[in-house]
Design a protein around this motif. Structure first.
Motif, PDB file in Angstrom:
ATOM      1  N   GLU A   1       4.784   0.917   9.016  1.00 49.33           N
ATOM      2  CA  GLU A   1       6.118   0.416   8.704  1.00 49.33           C
ATOM      3  C   GLU A   1       6.367  -0.945   9.345  1.00 49.33           C
ATOM      4  OE1 GLU A   1      10.775   1.723   9.204  1.00 49.33           O
ATOM      5  OE2 GLU A   1       9.226   3.255   9.193  1.00 49.33           O
TER       6      GLU A   1
ATOM      7  N   GLN B   1       8.393   1.794   2.712  1.00 54.03           N
ATOM      8  CA  GLN B   1       7.879   1.972   1.357  1.00 54.03           C
ATOM      9  C   GLN B   1       9.030   1.837   0.366  1.00 54.03           C
ATOM     10  OE1 GLN B   1       4.774   2.297   0.418  1.00 54.03           O
ATOM     11  NE2 GLN B   1       3.948   2.298   2.483  1.00 54.03           N
ATOM     12  N   THR B   2       8.892   0.916  -0.537  1.00 58.40           N
ATOM     13  CA  THR B   2       9.891   0.724  -1.583  1.00 58.40           C
ATOM     14  C   THR B   2       9.197   0.790  -2.926  1.00 58.40           C
ATOM     15  OG1 THR B   2       9.596  -1.665  -1.515  1.00 58.40           O
ATOM     16  CG2 THR B   2      11.332  -0.751  -0.134  1.00 58.40           C
TER      17      THR B   2
ATOM     18  N   ARG C   1       8.165  -0.283  -6.762  1.00 57.64           N
ATOM     19  CA  ARG C   1       7.793  -1.562  -7.363  1.00 57.64           C
ATOM     20  C   ARG C   1       8.822  -1.949  -8.416  1.00 57.64           C
ATOM     21  NH1 ARG C   1       1.699   0.161  -7.566  1.00 57.64           N
ATOM     22  NH2 ARG C   1       0.993  -0.871  -5.680  1.00 57.64           N
TER      23      ARG C   1
END
Length: 138
Positions: free
Chosen positions: A70, A76-77, A79
């Protein structure tokens, strides 16, 4: 000769005394530490913190691996539509996910291009002004 020495001493004295003047060296400018005011500390009004439940997992505890990922790559996102379309156009849906491990594996077959290619790749960056032609045998 007799008049030159007193004149030179007089000019030297005037030059030395002119350095003692207050031109440009006074403290009439504002103090840089007294210009900004700091707001007083305020105690937050909400003290409705709930105590932790016995045996419950602590929310700030996570594995060091997850914290490292992180910190390096962000959370985490998903796309975006444009990124997904570009990856699909490049064949991202059929790409090998472990290609980085395969590329760094010592068992990966490589082609030896010789010392010349190795020297070209290892050459320092620059515009070439300092480059010299090497003569064989020297």
């Amino acid at each position: 000769m007799r008049k030159i020495v007193p004149i030179a001493l007089g000019l030297a004295g005037v030059a030395l005394l002119s350095g003692c003047g207050k031109r440009g060296y006074d403290r009439a400018r504002p103090d840089e530490f007294a210009v900004a005011r700091q707001a007083p500390l305020v105690i937050p009004p909400d003290f409705a913190l709930t105590p932790p439940q016995p045996g419950a997992a602590r929310p700030q505890d996570s594995t060091s691996n997850a914290q490292t990922l992180e910190a390096l790559f962000g959370a985490q996102t998903g796309r975006s539509a444009g990124e997904t379309a570009a990856l699909n156009a490049a064949g991202g849906d059929s790409a090998d996910a472990g290609v980085r491990s395969t590329a760094g594996d010592p068992a990966t077959p490589v082609v030896d291009k010789g010392a010349t290619t190795r020297d070209i790749v290892a050459a320092p960056e620059g515009d070439g002004q300092d480059a010299r032609a090497a003569t064989p045998g020297k």
